[in-house]
Design a protein around this motif. Structure first.
Motif, PDB file in Angstrom:
ATOM      1  N   PHE A 116       0.221  -1.036  -0.591  1.00  0.00           N
ATOM      2  CA  PHE A 116       0.210  -0.258  -0.201  1.00  0.00           C
ATOM      3  C   PHE A 116       0.213   1.440  -0.266  1.00  0.00           C
ATOM      4  O   PHE A 116       0.940   2.350  -0.689  1.00  0.00           O
ATOM      5  N   LEU A 117       1.568   1.431   0.538  1.00  0.00           N
ATOM      6  CA  LEU A 117       2.693   2.631   1.002  1.00  0.00           C
ATOM      7  C   LEU A 117       3.523   2.967  -0.756  1.00  0.00           C
ATOM      8  O   LEU A 117       3.638   3.986  -0.455  1.00  0.00           O
ATOM      9  N   LYS A 118       3.485   1.904  -0.850  1.00  0.00           N
ATOM     10  CA  LYS A 118       4.430   1.694  -2.760  1.00  0.00           C
ATOM     11  C   LYS A 118       3.176   2.224  -3.583  1.00  0.00           C
ATOM     12  O   LYS A 118       3.609   2.911  -4.858  1.00  0.00           O
ATOM     13  N   SER A 119       2.093   2.514  -3.514  1.00  0.00           N
ATOM     14  CA  SER A 119       1.250   2.176  -4.064  1.00  0.00           C
ATOM     15  C   SER A 119       0.550   3.371  -4.733  1.00  0.00           C
ATOM     16  O   SER A 119       0.613   4.369  -3.924  1.00  0.00           O
ATOM     17  N   PRO A 120       0.173   4.213  -5.736  1.00  0.00           N
ATOM     18  CA  PRO A 120      -0.441   5.250  -5.697  1.00  0.00           C
ATOM     19  C   PRO A 120      -1.899   5.102  -4.928  1.00  0.00           C
ATOM     20  O   PRO A 120      -2.691   6.871  -4.660  1.00  0.00           O
ATOM     21  N   PHE A 121      -2.840   4.559  -4.126  1.00  0.00           N
ATOM     22  CA  PHE A 121      -3.373   4.501  -3.225  1.00  0.00           C
ATOM     23  C   PHE A 121      -3.066   5.019  -1.857  1.00  0.00           C
ATOM     24  O   PHE A 121      -3.570   6.095  -0.727  1.00  0.00           O
ATOM     25  N   ARG A 122      -1.945   5.247  -1.638  1.00  0.00           N
ATOM     26  CA  ARG A 122      -1.056   6.207  -1.108  1.00  0.00           C
ATOM     27  C   ARG A 122      -0.882   8.201  -1.734  1.00  0.00           C
ATOM     28  O   ARG A 122       0.081   8.012  -2.570  1.00  0.00           O
ATOM     29  N   LYS A 123      -1.581   8.874  -0.134  1.00  0.00           N
ATOM     30  CA  LYS A 123      -2.236  10.393  -0.667  1.00  0.00           C
ATOM     31  C   LYS A 123      -0.531  10.272  -0.237  1.00  0.00           C
ATOM     32  O   LYS A 123      -0.498  10.438   0.716  1.00  0.00           O
ATOM     33  N   ARG A 124      -0.016  11.894  -1.233  1.00  0.00           N
ATOM     34  CA  ARG A 124       0.714  13.054  -0.477  1.00  0.00           C
ATOM     35  C   ARG A 124       0.234  13.699   0.766  1.00  0.00           C
ATOM     36  O   ARG A 124      -1.052  13.537   0.804  1.00  0.00           O
ATOM     37  N   LYS A 125       1.048  14.186   1.273  1.00  0.00           N
ATOM     38  CA  LYS A 125       0.778  15.121   2.101  1.00  0.00           C
ATOM     39  C   LYS A 125      -0.064  16.407   2.256  1.00  0.00           C
ATOM     40  O   LYS A 125       0.116  16.611   1.158  1.00  0.00           O
ATOM     41  N   ASN A 126      -0.720  17.147   3.280  1.00  0.00           N
ATOM     42  CA  ASN A 126      -1.229  18.023   2.631  1.00  0.00           C
ATOM     43  C   ASN A 126      -0.710  19.180   2.068  1.00  0.00           C
ATOM     44  O   ASN A 126       0.356  19.642   2.461  1.00  0.00           O
ATOM     45  N   ASP A 127      -1.178  19.460   1.143  1.00  0.00           N
ATOM     46  CA  ASP A 127      -1.070  20.548   0.175  1.00  0.00           C
ATOM     47  C   ASP A 127      -1.486  21.643  -0.262  1.00  0.00           C
ATOM     48  O   ASP A 127      -2.774  21.121   0.000  1.00  0.00           O
ATOM     49  N   ASP A 128      -1.786  22.563  -0.862  1.00  0.00           N
ATOM     50  CA  ASP A 128      -2.375  23.497  -1.244  1.00  0.00           C
ATOM     51  C   ASP A 128      -3.595  23.225  -2.146  1.00  0.00           C
ATOM     52  O   ASP A 128      -4.606  23.743  -1.657  1.00  0.00           O
ATOM     53  N   GLN A 129      -3.244  22.491  -3.048  1.00  0.00           N
ATOM     54  CA  GLN A 129      -4.388  22.389  -3.714  1.00  0.00           C
ATOM     55  C   GLN A 129      -5.247  21.420  -3.273  1.00  0.00           C
ATOM     56  O   GLN A 129      -6.387  21.531  -3.417  1.00  0.00           O
ATOM     57  N   TYR A 130      -4.373  20.624  -2.251  1.00  0.00           N
ATOM     58  CA  TYR A 130      -5.415  19.391  -1.569  1.00  0.00           C
ATOM     59  C   TYR A 130      -7.134  20.357   0.020  1.00  0.00           C
ATOM     60  O   TYR A 130      -7.730  20.356  -0.736  1.00  0.00           O
ATOM     61  N   ILE A 131      -6.197  21.330   0.175  1.00  0.00           N
ATOM     62  CA  ILE A 131      -6.596  22.098   1.109  1.00  0.00           C
ATOM     63  C   ILE A 131      -7.769  22.600   0.101  1.00  0.00           C
ATOM     64  O   ILE A 131      -8.851  23.425   0.438  1.00  0.00           O
ATOM     65  N   ALA A 132      -7.390  23.772  -0.977  1.00  0.00           N
ATOM     66  CA  ALA A 132      -8.655  24.002  -1.539  1.00  0.00           C
ATOM     67  C   ALA A 132      -9.620  23.889  -2.588  1.00  0.00           C
ATOM     68  O   ALA A 132     -10.515  23.627  -2.191  1.00  0.00           O
ATOM     69  N   GLU A 133      -9.436  22.190  -2.928  1.00  0.00           N
ATOM     70  CA  GLU A 133      -9.995  20.780  -3.444  1.00  0.00           C
ATOM     71  C   GLU A 133     -10.936  21.413  -2.336  1.00  0.00           C
ATOM     72  O   GLU A 133     -12.613  20.887  -1.993  1.00  0.00           O
ATOM     73  N   VAL A 134     -11.186  20.752  -1.018  1.00  0.00           N
ATOM     74  CA  VAL A 134     -11.951  20.601   0.081  1.00  0.00           C
ATOM     75  C   VAL A 134     -12.667  22.278   0.354  1.00  0.00           C
ATOM     76  O   VAL A 134     -13.917  21.666   0.498  1.00  0.00           O
ATOM     77  N   LYS A 135     -11.992  22.836   0.607  1.00  0.00           N
ATOM     78  CA  LYS A 135     -12.908  24.473   0.851  1.00  0.00           C
ATOM     79  C   LYS A 135     -13.785  24.595   0.198  1.00  0.00           C
ATOM     80  O   LYS A 135     -15.141  24.814   0.112  1.00  0.00           O
ATOM     81  N   LEU A 136     -13.483  24.659  -1.297  1.00  0.00           N
ATOM     82  CA  LEU A 136     -14.303  24.589  -2.087  1.00  0.00           C
ATOM     83  C   LEU A 136     -15.717  23.230  -2.864  1.00  0.00           C
ATOM     84  O   LEU A 136     -16.557  23.593  -2.289  1.00  0.00           O
ATOM     85  N   VAL A 137     -15.228  22.381  -2.626  1.00  0.00           N
ATOM     86  CA  VAL A 137     -16.353  21.357  -2.069  1.00  0.00           C
ATOM     87  C   VAL A 137     -17.240  21.602  -1.256  1.00  0.00           C
ATOM     88  O   VAL A 137     -18.245  21.329  -1.061  1.00  0.00           O
ATOM     89  N   LEU A 138     -16.965  22.024  -0.178  1.00  0.00           N
ATOM     90  CA  LEU A 138     -17.406  22.114   1.232  1.00  0.00           C
ATOM     91  C   LEU A 138     -18.260  23.003   1.232  1.00  0.00           C
ATOM     92  O   LEU A 138     -18.364  23.441   2.763  1.00  0.00           O
ATOM     93  N   ASN A 139     -17.615  24.181   0.364  1.00  0.00           N
ATOM     94  CA  ASN A 139     -18.365  25.770   0.629  1.00  0.00           C
ATOM     95  C   ASN A 139     -17.841  26.039   1.894  1.00  0.00           C
ATOM     96  O   ASN A 139     -19.000  26.624   2.305  1.00  0.00           O
ATOM     97  N   ARG A 140     -16.540  25.685   1.810  1.00  0.00           N
ATOM     98  CA  ARG A 140     -15.949  26.440   3.310  1.00  0.00           C
ATOM     99  C   ARG A 140     -14.525  27.714   2.957  1.00  0.00           C
ATOM    100  O   ARG A 140     -14.039  27.709   1.508  1.00  0.00           O
ATOM    101  N   THR A 141     -14.598  28.979   3.143  1.00  0.00           N
ATOM    102  CA  THR A 141     -14.318  29.700   3.088  1.00  0.00           C
ATOM    103  C   THR A 141     -12.595  29.271   4.333  1.00  0.00           C
ATOM    104  O   THR A 141     -12.617  28.407   5.057  1.00  0.00           O
TER     105      THR A 141
END
Length: 218
Positions: free
Chosen positions: A193-218
């Motif tokens: 698992f740790l070597k696979s694409p299913f293991r996600k990257r650390k929190n970055d600005d893109q992830y934070i932005a997508e979460v806030k956009l999808v959940l409609n949070r500022t």
């Protein structure tokens, strides 16, 4: 085959991915990147409590991370039919979630430096001594019983983050915890698992932005 709907990041979805991998249940995933996707799920009635992760498995649409991982653990033989053992698994898994919450605040509420400091303080004052004691008492290399369970996968997720953010010496003062960590990452299902694409990257600005956009949070 199971299907996970979540963001292209860790958050509360990573433990679901890890449990599916540990249970050797094949799965696919799709990512939420736009508000409309989330609204469509709401309109379709897929999100009982208006939140993700969502796991489609065995003709069910499951939300609530705890319910999801326990179902997966039962299917994969990583739980227990014995009530006392199941209670112990629950106790250690829930403790791992308390510890992991510190990392969920990363970039949403706190800086990386603050999170590392909080994790170190919590680890030293509470979690690492408790793990050290339990591992010595159980004597099998696992927290409950003599094989991998949901409790171990829960703590593995947190230990991985401790090392990733705090460095390889984060829990050097705890010999049993060190051995435990090395044992868990060497289990084939976890190593793969740790070597696979299913293991996600650390929190970055893109992830934070997508979460806030999808959940409609500022």
């Amino acid at each position: 085959m199971a299907h996970l709907v979540y963001f292209n990041g860790r958050g509360r979805g990573e433990i679901v991915r890890m449990m599916l991998a540990a249970s050797e249940i094949p799965f696919t995933e799709s990512f939420l990147t736009e508000r409309k996707q989330f609204e469509n799920l709401l309109e379709d009635g897929a999100l009982s409590f208006k939140q993700v992760p969502l796991l489609r498995i065995d003709d069910m649409e499951l939300v609530q991370t705890g319910a999801i991982v326990r179902y997966v653990a039962r299917k994969g033989g990583l739980y227990s039919a014995d009530d006392k053992m199941a209670a112990m698994i629950d106790m250690y898994y829930d403790a791992s979630r308390d510890f992991q919450y510190i990392f969920l605040t990363l970039k949403f509420l706190k800086t990386e430096e603050q999170v590392i400091a909080d994790a170190k303080a919590a680890g030293d004052s509470k979690y690492f001594p408790a793990l050290e004691k339990r591992l010595k008492e159980n004597g099998t290399g696992f927290l409950v019983g003599n094989s991998l369970t949901l409790a171990d996968v829960g703590f593995l997720e947190v230990l991985l983050m401790c090392i990733e953010y705090g460095g390889e010496h984060f829990f050097d003062d705890y010999v049993e915890v060190q051995k435990y960590y090395q044992r868990l990452i060497s289990i084939p299902s976890m190593a793969n698992f740790l070597k696979s694409p299913f293991r996600k990257r650390k929190n970055d600005d893109q992830y934070i932005a997508e979460v806030k956009l999808v959940l409609n949070r500022t």
